[in-house]
Design an enzyme around this catalytic site. Structure first.
Site, PDB file in Angstrom:
ATOM      1  N   CYS A 153       0.823  -1.207   0.000  1.00 45.58           N
ATOM      2  CA  CYS A 153       0.000   0.000   0.000  1.00 45.58           C
ATOM      3  C   CYS A 153       0.865   1.267   0.000  1.00 45.58           C
ATOM      4  O   CYS A 153       1.975   1.260   0.520  1.00 45.58           O
ATOM      5  CB  CYS A 153      -0.878   0.040   1.234  1.00 45.58           C
ATOM      6  N   ARG A 160       5.236   0.383  -5.791  1.00 47.92           N
ATOM      7  CA  ARG A 160       5.067  -0.472  -4.621  1.00 47.92           C
ATOM      8  C   ARG A 160       4.075  -1.605  -4.887  1.00 47.92           C
ATOM      9  O   ARG A 160       4.012  -2.564  -4.126  1.00 47.92           O
ATOM     10  CB  ARG A 160       4.582   0.365  -3.425  1.00 47.92           C
ATOM     11  N   TRP A 180      -2.905  -2.704  -1.680  1.00 43.83           N
ATOM     12  CA  TRP A 180      -2.521  -4.063  -2.105  1.00 43.83           C
ATOM     13  C   TRP A 180      -3.217  -4.983  -1.122  1.00 43.83           C
ATOM     14  O   TRP A 180      -2.888  -5.005   0.061  1.00 43.83           O
ATOM     15  CB  TRP A 180      -1.000  -4.197  -2.025  1.00 43.83           C
ATOM     16  N   ASN A 239      -1.739   1.536   5.882  1.00 45.55           N
ATOM     17  CA  ASN A 239      -0.774   0.600   5.310  1.00 45.55           C
ATOM     18  C   ASN A 239      -0.346  -0.304   6.449  1.00 45.55           C
ATOM     19  O   ASN A 239      -0.028   0.177   7.525  1.00 45.55           O
ATOM     20  CB  ASN A 239       0.415   1.413   4.765  1.00 45.55           C
ATOM     21  N   GLY A 240      -0.366  -1.637   6.227  1.00 44.73           N
ATOM     22  CA  GLY A 240       0.048  -2.565   7.276  1.00 44.73           C
ATOM     23  C   GLY A 240      -1.076  -3.529   7.614  1.00 44.73           C
ATOM     24  O   GLY A 240      -2.022  -3.686   6.828  1.00 44.73           O
ATOM     25  N   GLU A 256      18.994 -16.736  -8.851  1.00 42.50           N
ATOM     26  CA  GLU A 256      18.548 -15.395  -9.211  1.00 42.50           C
ATOM     27  C   GLU A 256      18.117 -15.340 -10.682  1.00 42.50           C
ATOM     28  O   GLU A 256      17.130 -14.689 -11.014  1.00 42.50           O
ATOM     29  CB  GLU A 256      19.669 -14.376  -8.914  1.00 42.50           C
ATOM     30  N   LYS A 300      14.435 -14.114 -11.831  1.00 43.07           N
ATOM     31  CA  LYS A 300      14.229 -12.985 -12.751  1.00 43.07           C
ATOM     32  C   LYS A 300      13.305 -13.404 -13.878  1.00 43.07           C
ATOM     33  O   LYS A 300      12.391 -12.683 -14.246  1.00 43.07           O
ATOM     34  CB  LYS A 300      15.573 -12.506 -13.352  1.00 43.07           C
ATOM     35  N   GLU A 346       9.489 -14.284 -12.461  1.00 41.71           N
ATOM     36  CA  GLU A 346       8.668 -13.236 -11.855  1.00 41.71           C
ATOM     37  C   GLU A 346       8.165 -12.216 -12.869  1.00 41.71           C
ATOM     38  O   GLU A 346       7.117 -11.626 -12.671  1.00 41.71           O
ATOM     39  CB  GLU A 346       9.409 -12.541 -10.706  1.00 41.71           C
ATOM     40  N   HIS A 399      18.513 -36.415  -9.345  1.00 42.24           N
ATOM     41  CA  HIS A 399      17.833 -37.089  -8.233  1.00 42.24           C
ATOM     42  C   HIS A 399      16.328 -36.906  -8.310  1.00 42.24           C
ATOM     43  O   HIS A 399      15.642 -36.931  -7.293  1.00 42.24           O
ATOM     44  CB  HIS A 399      18.394 -36.587  -6.897  1.00 42.24           C
ATOM     45  N   LYS A 418       6.646  -4.185  -4.609  1.00 40.94           N
ATOM     46  CA  LYS A 418       8.061  -3.837  -4.475  1.00 40.94           C
ATOM     47  C   LYS A 418       8.538  -3.998  -3.042  1.00 40.94           C
ATOM     48  O   LYS A 418       9.649  -4.440  -2.787  1.00 40.94           O
ATOM     49  CB  LYS A 418       8.281  -2.396  -4.946  1.00 40.94           C
TER      50      LYS A 418
HETATM   51  C1  F6R Z   1      12.818  -9.962  -6.780  1.00 38.37           C
HETATM   52  C2  F6R Z   1      12.770  -9.041  -5.646  1.00 38.37           C
HETATM   53  C3  F6R Z   1      12.408  -9.601  -4.320  1.00 38.37           C
HETATM   54  C4  F6R Z   1      13.139  -8.847  -3.196  1.00 38.37           C
HETATM   55  C5  F6R Z   1      12.592  -9.307  -1.839  1.00 38.37           C
HETATM   56  C6  F6R Z   1      13.294  -8.626  -0.690  1.00 38.37           C
HETATM   57  O1  F6R Z   1      13.193  -9.314  -7.952  1.00 38.37           O
HETATM   58  O2  F6R Z   1      12.968  -7.869  -5.788  1.00 38.37           O
HETATM   59  O3  F6R Z   1      12.656 -10.964  -4.242  1.00 38.37           O
HETATM   60  O4  F6R Z   1      14.506  -9.083  -3.294  1.00 38.37           O
HETATM   61  O5  F6R Z   1      11.216  -9.032  -1.763  1.00 38.37           O
HETATM   62  O6  F6R Z   1      13.094  -7.257  -0.729  1.00 38.37           O
HETATM   63  P1  F6R Z   1      14.014  -6.269   0.098  1.00 38.37           P
HETATM   64  O7  F6R Z   1      15.403  -6.391  -0.456  1.00 38.37           O
HETATM   65  O8  F6R Z   1      13.416  -4.930  -0.099  1.00 38.37           O
HETATM   66  O9  F6R Z   1      13.974  -6.737   1.526  1.00 38.37           O
END
Ligand code: F6R
Length: 610
Positions: A2, A27, A75, A101-102, A483, A487, A490, A506, A605
């Protein structure tokens, strides 16, 4: 997650709110709304979907007259995304409006008590409890500030709130606990927001509200109070970010722009910490004695930040010979970890607000363990609460999928590992010098890989229709695979998985069939042969194999179908280079599929709920 914006001043509030909410779009959200006091009453407009819908509904804010207002992007947590669940929420008399928010953890109990007292709920949200509870206390005390403090004593969980009272129409209230909130001091009015980009257009002078603090804003005053309603003093901070840093700057997507910022990010994170050929991380204030006393490291983080920890387990252990455990924060916090004296907990977070990561930090602190935060957002909760803080100087990251913050997190940990190893005497001065030389080359090498993007772009275009992709590697290459896989999935919504190359046989190898893409990462010279054997295993079962490897490893052409080379560096640092083609691969597949690259579905985000 949010987003909250509030404004009180000379301008019409609604367009300012819409503008600020737009800056918080990164966000992630599913609905949006605004409440504005028009001189007689508070009016609310809200809508499911993108801000565009709210913008159209209000004619760019025109239909909501008034100079005092609060806005929100939601959100969904409690109740589906819908107009009725969208914020702001009213009390029954429509005299109090709230954005939140929360998560209010005890909302059900509070809701039942309020229902018994005759309150009627329109939405499924936890937020509406706050609106009615404020109403309950306000009717008793007739004092908005007192009502807010009473509510703060009753609610449990995390909250950042923006509040309007029509009985005190020239004021915006805000309060926070465990959810971010800032106050901006503008020339033509004052603002509240969940994050700095929302206010940058109007001011660079910002107050960070701490837990359980209340802010009362009028057009030309800002006052702060504690949970007992007593006045407190706060100093504003000047925000140095360039406003352009929060805009796309000519790239098609924020993600691409941020990928291209990686050479700078790496330089910015590295250079200030290399002085006269030595690594200096003064900001930690850690003595050599403290560094020598470390017996064990726990690295705790989520998602991509966790992946940087997996990489750096190999580096801390290899260089500094300190045992390292790496945990996903949501697991760490509930597994009663053994944290003995001499343990250092390293917490990694771009946003500094990730709920599980923050909880892990607090758990370590409660146990009396030293915590070190590697954080990108200055003034964020983790940055404020960790015992030691090392910032990654990546600047604001807007695309939901992290790229530049990930790269900066790697660099910060390389520096720590070298520093620790040097102090503990597990590496020589020549080795330190060699590592520094290699680190300094990384920005140019990353730039070179980005400038040669066409080869991976062409390859990505062939895989737009892929159903499953597997990423394999050993050691650090396994961490890179994690990673690379994240990428791709997602942002392109293609199913992918990362495996330690030796583990595939396995079970998972049964999924390999004709044409399945297997992306292999092969950058660790002492493991070349082992991984090549695994490449042969999948290829004989029909897989098409992409290999990301070092320039010197031309042998691989005999085993793989398509090879991308990365420039030579120390094997410890190959993640910083190998990840570039993998980021580009995920990006171009997603663009080819027409996906919303910067805001992938279902993602936020900053994940401030557990
Ligand atoms: C993936 C991504 C997430 C963040 C994760 C942690 O591209 O961005 O996996 O890495 O949500 O977020 P932070 O680093 O803000 O704690």
């Amino acid at each position: 997650m949010c987003g909250i914006v509030g404004y009180i001043g000379k301008k019409q509030a609604a367009p300012v709110l819409l503008d600020g909410l737009e800056k918080l779009e990164y966000r992630g959200y599913d609905s949006a709304g605004m409440a504005v006091y028009d001189g007689k009453q508070i009016n609310i407009k809200k809508a499911t979907g993108r801000l565009k819908v709210l913008n159209e509904l209000t004619h760019g804010g025109e239909l909501l007259p008034g100079t005092v207002g609060i806005g929100h992007t939601r959100w969904a947590t409690h109740g589906e995304p819908s107009d009725v669940n969208a914020h702001p929420h009213f009390n029954a008399d429509r005299t109090i409006a709230v954005v939140h928010n929360g998560i209010i953890e005890n909302y059900l109990k509070l809701k039942n008590t309020l229902i018994e007292r005759g309150y009627k709920f329109l939405s499924e949200t936890d937020t509406e409890v706050v609106a009615h509870l404020l109403d309950y206390y306000y009717k008793k005390c007739k004092n908005p500030l007192e009502a807010i403090t009473k509510v703060m004593h009753r609610v449990e969980g995390s909250y950042a709130l923006g509040i309007l009272f029509s009985d005190e129409p020239d004021v915006v209230y805000s309060v926070r606990k465990d959810s971010p909130l800032i106050v901006g001091k503008g020339k033509d009015g004052n603002l509240i927001a969940s994050d700095v980009p929302a206010v940058l257009k109007y001011t660079r002078e910002v107050y960070f509200i701490e837990n359980e603090e209340i802010a009362r804003l009028s057009e030309d005053t800002i006052e702060f109070f504690n949970v007992d309603g007593e006045t407190i003093e706060k100093e504003p901070k000047m925000i140095e970010w360039d406003i352009n840093a929060a805009e796309k700057g000519g790239y098609e997507h924020f993600m691409l722009k941020e990928m291209y910022e990686q050479p700078k990010t790496v330089r910015d994170t590295l250079n200030p910490r290399i002085k006269d050929g030595r690594i200096v991380i003064d900001e930690l204030g850690m003595t050599d004695e403290e560094i020598r006393a470390i017996k064990k490291i726990h690295i705790v983080a989520c998602g991509s930040a966790y992946h940087t920890g997996v990489t750096n387990k190999y580096i801390f252990e290899g260089m500094a010979r300190i045992p390292v455990e790496v945990d996903v924060a949501s697991e760490f916090r509930y597994r009663n970890p053994i944290l003995e004296e001499g343990t250092l907990v390293i917490i990694i977070s771009q946003s500094g607000e990730t709920a599980d990561t923050l909880a892990a930090l607090r758990l370590a602190k409660e146990r009396g363990i030293m915590t070190l935060g590697i954080v990108n957002v200055v003034g964020s909760s983790i940055a404020r609460e960790a015992d030691k803080v090392m910032y990654t100087w990546a600047g604001p990251e807007i695309a939901v999928a992290t790229t530049k913050a990930y790269s900066a997190q790697l660099i910060a940990q390389y520096l720590l590992a070298i520093k620790f190893a040097e102090v503990r005497g597990t590496i020589s001065a020549e080795q330190v010098a060699g590592y520094i030389t290699d680190l300094k080359k990384l920005p140019d090498q990353i730039e070179m890989l980005l400038n040669n993007k066409e080869k991976i772009q062409r390859f990505a275009n062939r895989y737009i229709a892929a159903k499953d992709v597997f990423f394999i590697g050993r050691g650090i290459d396994y961490a890179i695979s994690l990673e690379g896989s994240l990428k791709l999935k997602e942002i392109s919504y293609i199913h992918s998985e990362a495996y330690a190359a030796g583990e595939l046989k396995h079970g998972t190898i049964s999924l390999i069939e004709d044409g399945t893409l297997v992306a292999s990462v092969v950058t660790q010279p002492d493991l070349y042969k082992k991984t090549i054997s695994n490449i042969v295993e999948v290829r004989t079962r029909g897989a098409f194999v992409l290999a990301i490897t070092n320039e010197e490893n031309t042998e691989i052409e005999k085993a793989a179908d398509y090879v991308i080379y990365i420039p030579q560096t120390n094997p410890y640092f190959t993640n910083s280079l190998a990840i570039i083609p993998l980021q580009l691969f995920g990006y171009y597949v997603a663009v080819g599929k027409g996906c919303d690259v910067d805001k992938p579905r279902n993602l936020a985000k900053s994940v401030t709920v557990e």
